[in-house]
Design a protein around this motif. Structure first.
Motif, PDB file in Angstrom:
ATOM      1  N   GLN A  67       0.840  -1.205   0.000  1.00  0.00           N
ATOM      2  CA  GLN A  67       0.000   0.000   0.000  1.00  0.00           C
ATOM      3  C   GLN A  67       0.877   1.258   0.000  1.00  0.00           C
ATOM      4  OE1 GLN A  67      -3.899   0.193   0.850  1.00  0.00           O
ATOM      5  NE2 GLN A  67      -3.246   1.897  -0.423  1.00  0.00           N
ATOM      6  N   ALA A  68       1.924   1.236   0.838  1.00  0.00           N
ATOM      7  CA  ALA A  68       2.825   2.392   0.915  1.00  0.00           C
ATOM      8  C   ALA A  68       3.531   2.598  -0.419  1.00  0.00           C
ATOM      9  CB  ALA A  68       3.838   2.188   2.034  1.00  0.00           C
ATOM     10  N   THR A  69       3.877   1.481  -1.091  1.00  0.00           N
ATOM     11  CA  THR A  69       4.575   1.593  -2.370  1.00  0.00           C
ATOM     12  C   THR A  69       3.654   2.191  -3.438  1.00  0.00           C
ATOM     13  OG1 THR A  69       5.692  -0.433  -1.714  1.00  0.00           O
ATOM     14  CG2 THR A  69       6.051   0.325  -3.958  1.00  0.00           C
ATOM     15  N   TRP A  70       2.399   1.737  -3.481  1.00  0.00           N
ATOM     16  CA  TRP A  70       1.446   2.318  -4.440  1.00  0.00           C
ATOM     17  C   TRP A  70       1.284   3.810  -4.181  1.00  0.00           C
ATOM     18  CZ3 TRP A  70      -0.610   0.793  -8.893  1.00  0.00           C
ATOM     19  CH2 TRP A  70      -0.711  -0.567  -9.192  1.00  0.00           C
ATOM     20  N   THR A  71       1.164   4.162  -2.889  1.00  0.00           N
ATOM     21  CA  THR A  71       0.966   5.569  -2.552  1.00  0.00           C
ATOM     22  C   THR A  71       2.161   6.390  -3.012  1.00  0.00           C
ATOM     23  OG1 THR A  71      -0.166   4.725  -0.608  1.00  0.00           O
ATOM     24  CG2 THR A  71       0.242   7.079  -0.677  1.00  0.00           C
ATOM     25  N   LEU A  72       3.359   5.840  -2.772  1.00  0.00           N
ATOM     26  CA  LEU A  72       4.574   6.532  -3.197  1.00  0.00           C
ATOM     27  C   LEU A  72       4.577   6.692  -4.712  1.00  0.00           C
ATOM     28  CD1 LEU A  72       7.240   7.526  -1.812  1.00  0.00           C
ATOM     29  CD2 LEU A  72       8.288   5.433  -2.666  1.00  0.00           C
ATOM     30  N   ALA A  73       4.142   5.641  -5.417  1.00  0.00           N
ATOM     31  CA  ALA A  73       4.105   5.700  -6.880  1.00  0.00           C
ATOM     32  C   ALA A  73       3.135   6.780  -7.347  1.00  0.00           C
ATOM     33  CB  ALA A  73       3.713   4.344  -7.452  1.00  0.00           C
ATOM     34  N   VAL A  74       1.981   6.880  -6.677  1.00  0.00           N
ATOM     35  CA  VAL A  74       1.023   7.922  -7.063  1.00  0.00           C
ATOM     36  C   VAL A  74       1.653   9.296  -6.851  1.00  0.00           C
ATOM     37  CG1 VAL A  74      -1.201   8.988  -6.523  1.00  0.00           C
ATOM     38  CG2 VAL A  74      -1.003   6.507  -6.602  1.00  0.00           C
ATOM     39  N   PRO A  99      -7.714   3.598  -8.038  1.00  0.00           N
ATOM     40  CA  PRO A  99      -8.954   4.097  -8.643  1.00  0.00           C
ATOM     41  C   PRO A  99     -10.020   4.441  -7.597  1.00  0.00           C
ATOM     42  CG  PRO A  99      -8.510   1.816  -9.315  1.00  0.00           C
ATOM     43  CD  PRO A  99      -7.287   2.326  -8.644  1.00  0.00           C
ATOM     44  N   PHE A 100     -10.056   3.679  -6.505  1.00  0.00           N
ATOM     45  CA  PHE A 100     -10.987   3.988  -5.414  1.00  0.00           C
ATOM     46  C   PHE A 100     -10.730   5.409  -4.910  1.00  0.00           C
ATOM     47  CE2 PHE A 100     -11.734   4.132  -0.800  1.00  0.00           C
ATOM     48  CZ  PHE A 100     -13.040   3.692  -0.698  1.00  0.00           C
ATOM     49  N   ALA A 101      -9.448   5.709  -4.624  1.00  0.00           N
ATOM     50  CA  ALA A 101      -9.109   7.035  -4.097  1.00  0.00           C
ATOM     51  C   ALA A 101      -9.418   8.122  -5.122  1.00  0.00           C
ATOM     52  CB  ALA A 101      -7.635   7.075  -3.703  1.00  0.00           C
ATOM     53  N   PHE A 102      -9.161   7.830  -6.410  1.00  0.00           N
ATOM     54  CA  PHE A 102      -9.489   8.812  -7.451  1.00  0.00           C
ATOM     55  C   PHE A 102     -10.996   9.052  -7.515  1.00  0.00           C
ATOM     56  CE2 PHE A 102      -5.205   8.414  -9.268  1.00  0.00           C
ATOM     57  CZ  PHE A 102      -5.017   9.702  -9.740  1.00  0.00           C
ATOM     58  N   ALA A 103     -11.768   7.992  -7.307  1.00  0.00           N
ATOM     59  CA  ALA A 103     -13.225   8.144  -7.329  1.00  0.00           C
ATOM     60  C   ALA A 103     -13.685   9.040  -6.188  1.00  0.00           C
ATOM     61  CB  ALA A 103     -13.904   6.779  -7.243  1.00  0.00           C
ATOM     62  N   ARG A 115      -5.818  14.964  -2.719  1.00  0.00           N
ATOM     63  CA  ARG A 115      -6.986  14.232  -2.220  1.00  0.00           C
ATOM     64  C   ARG A 115      -6.773  12.726  -2.302  1.00  0.00           C
ATOM     65  NH1 ARG A 115     -11.079  18.196  -4.129  1.00  0.00           N
ATOM     66  NH2 ARG A 115     -11.875  19.090  -2.194  1.00  0.00           N
ATOM     67  N   VAL A 116      -6.212  12.306  -3.462  1.00  0.00           N
ATOM     68  CA  VAL A 116      -5.981  10.866  -3.640  1.00  0.00           C
ATOM     69  C   VAL A 116      -5.037  10.362  -2.557  1.00  0.00           C
ATOM     70  CG1 VAL A 116      -4.916   9.163  -5.176  1.00  0.00           C
ATOM     71  CG2 VAL A 116      -6.459  10.877  -6.104  1.00  0.00           C
ATOM     72  N   LEU A 117      -3.942  11.095  -2.323  1.00  0.00           N
ATOM     73  CA  LEU A 117      -2.984  10.668  -1.298  1.00  0.00           C
ATOM     74  C   LEU A 117      -3.636  10.667   0.077  1.00  0.00           C
ATOM     75  CD1 LEU A 117       0.260  12.523  -2.490  1.00  0.00           C
ATOM     76  CD2 LEU A 117      -0.343  10.117  -2.796  1.00  0.00           C
ATOM     77  N   GLY A 118      -4.506  11.642   0.309  1.00  0.00           N
ATOM     78  CA  GLY A 118      -5.204  11.696   1.591  1.00  0.00           C
ATOM     79  C   GLY A 118      -6.065  10.461   1.818  1.00  0.00           C
TER      80      GLY A 118
END
Lengths: 173, 651
Positions: B103-110, B186-190, B124-127
């Motif tokens: 999860q941390a790696t995906w967040t870092l990638a975003v 995509p959930f966070a983007f939504a 917002r997505v990172l939040g």
């Protein structure tokens, strides 16, 4: 726009079910059968020499009842362990073939080896309901006086046999 | 000491998710640039601390520190180093820590690859991702810490579950998790789009590559799991409709629907609220999968750590996370209504049908997985649902989908006209039917109508998938990564269907007893047992037989199936011997000793079985190629302002 509320409503219903399901957790809730006399049955036999299998055949000595089916993945997984336990000859294992096909069950025993002294054929699952079976595989330990003394849900392993089942047998000897 | 250091790092990692969530969401809401900038710092810090915690746990495994409970339960000093390291995620606690790290790696990638996206959206997505990380970190810290000490320390560990001692285990769970958790993007983007009240085709362009990559990982993870079950469990089956397999398959189906729905949202600005709903559902089903595996509400082979407190935590997490997302959806989705229409025969309508069928299939699987539990909860009795239900229930929506796929790929937007492609499609259908008949009559022999239909569909889809790229190549037109990716993915589906149809129709197997020197025959192959002996592995002892496979006197392979007994857990394991050619597998697995040196053996012939996994990996490759399309990397300029006005329903 009430239709946009449908998803959240569905989720709430689902979560409610899960909550109830959690309360009924099978591994923490001990079977109500523990300490009670084992439910009696007499059923057709899968293979074997006599046409029927009944609990009275095993009266007076401890036995293990293992609920299985050919459609059950966990049963396949535990099969090797059951063969190992049966080969030690400490206690006979009685099979309860649950909601299955006789032909498939016979094939299964021929192909994978037969750990059971006898296998009862419970086509409609009535006996399984008496025993409070939630799903296969489940394994019960019945002592010499005919009381259920232990129940294990999920595939058997040799380790579980040695840790949970054997000590109970030893105490009663 | 390092174990305590790891524990401490994990606590700090949890603490950092809170500013990540707060500054990310509040900074975007009140448009405070320095708050939003802080979010990225929190993301980096959280990643570093989670990685430290993970490495500390791995070090304890490497050094055989049996004063750590989790290590003592899942490792052993005789376990090979490779498996000792992989044992880090071999059980519940460690696999959750891996989950958090991924999860941390995906967040870092975003945070790293969002230069083309406005800061408010990224923030917002990172939040939102911070909130999810906070939930999982809290879950580990309160119910499942892998850093608990065991005092006095164990002399040796109880060893890793022998089933999991396999190279497949090293990569299957990380892949699977990367896919599951990737769906949180995509959930966070939504959520970000709903909070902003703005959703346009630019938004879809941001989300598409992330969804694709998550889907690619999920596809690879499921495929590896299926492959692992096939050879490690030694039964020769590739899919069992086990509750945990279903739990991984449902988010995959929804993510597949999402990929197609996002295409409509990007190209035509339609299906907006539907896309949002799929984004939320895909991730919710990932979390639901975790709940099902770990709470013990459904029985499964994978049920490796069922515990009601853990179940309750995940249930609460699901309620908060998906509940608030769906409540937000109920409130904001009416904003995204569009009145643009499309003809009954158009790419939009085809993709709508695709979505309905995929979601329908998901619901049928969900029903089958949960039905026993529903009935039990309502005291209506106890039933069990097995593969017969799933095989039929899944085929019902899939058959029309496969039928529609070839014409669907060539349908135009708004209104489809088959003037240019119609004749070729019909021609290809003719070729496919002939090929299906030839395959089923001449090559393998008649089996059933369904088999022939399966062959013909596979050939039709495969050829139709190649139509577009081939015709563009002939006309020397440029090929975008999107088009190549779509073709490759659909070709992969065709290969998969071909593999399933052949294997399921023409496999053969036999069980027999064999002793050294004896020969048996299956599907034209002769299997001779030449040797039988004992071998010792690092942490197991095994009986190994040598099987020489010949065909018409010509030697084809020498196989070495084993029956292993792991010394610590004492569970016997079957290690199949496999001879693999691209058109078939021959499997030999050992059953049990029958006395006098004879063993029961299971011989299996599996035609085209690799096509199942090869096809699935090809699908994943297609998804990956599509994610690299250039338009996802270019910074959005002019058309952003145009499409923002269409975002909210025109007043």
């Amino acid at each position: 726009m009430w239709r946009y509320l449908i998803p959240v409503g569905l989720l709430a219903a689902l979560l409610a079910f899960f909550f109830v399901g959690l309360g009924r957790d099978k591994e923490t809730l001990p079977s109500p059968l523990i300490g009670k006399p084992a439910p009696q049955f007499s059923l057709p036999s899968v293979g074997g020499s006599s046409p029927t299998v009944s609990t009275s055949d095993f009266a007076g000595r401890p036995y293990v009842l293992n609920v299985w089916a050919t459609w059950c993945v966990g049963c396949r997984q535990e099969h090797e362990a059951l063969l190992e336990i049966a080969s030690r000859g400490e206690v006979p294992i009685v099979g309860l073939n649950w909601k299955d096909d006789m032909q498939l069950a016979l094939q299964w025993l021929q192909q994978l080896g037969n750990p059971y002294v006898a296998t009862a054929f419970d086509e409609e699952g009535r006996v399984a309901i008496d025993w409070g079976v939630y799903g296969a595989p489940e394994t019960f330990l019945v002592d010499a006086s005919g009381k259920v003394i232990h129940k294990h849900v999920a595939p058997m392993t040799v380790e579980i046999w040695e840790r949970e089942f054997l000590p109970l047998l030893k105490v009663r000897e | 000491m390092t174990v305590e250091l790891g524990h401490f790092a994990l606590i700090l990692a949890f603490c950092l998710t809170l500013p990540q969530a707060f500054f990310g969401l509040a900074g975007a809401a009140w448009r405070k640039p320095h708050w939003m900038a802080l979010t990225r710092n929190a993301v980096v810090g959280h990643f570093v601390l989670t990685a430290i915690a993970f490495v500390c746990l791995m070090r304890a495994f490497y050094l055989n520190d049996f004063s750590v409970l989790y290590v003592a339960q899942n490792s052993n000093s005789e376990l090979p180093t490779m498996y000792r390291l992989a044992a880090t995620w071999g059980a519940h606690e460690g696999s959750l820590l891996l989950w958090l790290l991924v999860q941390a790696t995906w967040t870092l990638a975003v945070a790293a690859f969002s230069r083309s996206i406005p800061e408010v959206v990224t923030s917002r997505v990172l939040g939102v991702l911070g909130l999810i990380s906070a939930g999982f970190a809290l879950f580990i810290l309160t119910t499942s810490s892998p850093f608990e000490r065991l005092w006095p320390a164990a002399l040796d560990g109880r060893d890793l579950n022998p089933l999991l001692q396999d190279p497949g285990l090293i990569i299957h769970p990380p892949m699977q998790y990367t896919g599951y958790i990737g769906l949180s993007v995509p959930f966070a983007f939504a959520i970000a789009a709903m909070l902003e009240g703005k959703l346009d085709s630019v938004w879809a362009r941001w989300v598409r590559p992330w969804t694709n990559v998550a889907w690619v990982f999920l596809t690879c993870g499921i495929t590896l799991g299926s492959w692992w079950a096939y050879y490690e469990l030694g039964w020769g089956g590739w899919w069992f409709w086990d509750a945990v397999e279903n739990a991984s398959f449902m988010p995959w189906l929804i993510a597949t629907a999402l990929i197609h729905s996002l295409a409509v949202t990007e190209k035509r600005g339609l299906f907006k609220s539907w896309t949002l709903l799929l984004s939320i559902t895909a991730f919710s089903l990932s979390v639901l999968g975790t709940f099902l595996v770990r709470s013990g509400v459904v029985e499964s082979v994978h049920a490796f750590a069922s515990d009601p407190t853990r179940g309750l935590f995940i249930l609460t997490f699901l309620a908060v996370c998906s509940g608030s997302a769906l409540a937000l959806y109920a409130w904001r989705a009416p904003l995204f209504r569009t009145d643009t229409g499309f003809a009954p025969v158009s790419r939009e309508s085809v993709l709508l049908i695709n979505n309905v069928l995929l979601v329908g299939a998901t619901l049928l699987i969900l029903l089958g997985t949960l039905y026993p539990m529903f009935l039990d909860a309502l005291d209506l009795g106890k039933i069990s649902v097995g593969p017969p239900y799933f095989n039929i229930a899944f085929l019902i929506p899939m058959l029309p989908m496969l039928l529609l796929l070839a014409p669907g790929m060539h349908a135009g937007w708004k209104r489809a006209s088959y003037e240019r492609t119609g004749r070729t499609l019909v021609l290809l259908l003719g070729v496919a039917i002939v090929a299906g008949l030839v395959l089923s009559l001449a090559v393998y022999g008649w089996h059933s109508v369904m088999t022939t239909v399966g062959f013909a569909l596979a050939v039709w889809i495969g050829l139709a998938a190649l139509m577009d790229p081939v015709s563009r190549l002939i006309r020397k037109q440029s090929l975008s990564a999107s088009i190549v990716g779509m073709s490759v993915a659909h070709l992969g589906l065709a290969l998969f269907v071909l593999g399933v149809a052949t294997t399921e129709s023409y496999r053969s197997e036999t069980d027999l007893s064999l002793r050294p020197g004896q020969t048996a025959e299956l599907s034209g192959f002769q299997f001779t047992m030449t040797k039988l002996g004992e071998v010792a592995g690092p942490n197991y002892d095994a009986i190994e037989s040598e099987i020489r496979v010949t065909r018409d006197g010509e030697e084809i392979a020498v196989l070495h199936p084993q029956k292993r007994t792991y010394r610590v857990q004492k569970n016997p394991m079957t290690e199949a011997g496999i001879d693999s050619r691209w058109t078939r597998h021959l499997l030999v697995s050992m059953g049990s000793p029958l006395g006098d040196g004879a063993w029961s053996l299971r011989l299996q012939y599996k035609p085209m079985v690799q096509f199942i996994w090869f096809g699935a990996f090809t699908m994943a490759l297609g998804g990956l190629i599509a994610a690299t399309d250039r338009r996802y990397r270019s910074r959005v300029t002019a058309d952003a302002t145009v499409s923002t006005t269409t975002g909210v329903k025109a007043a």
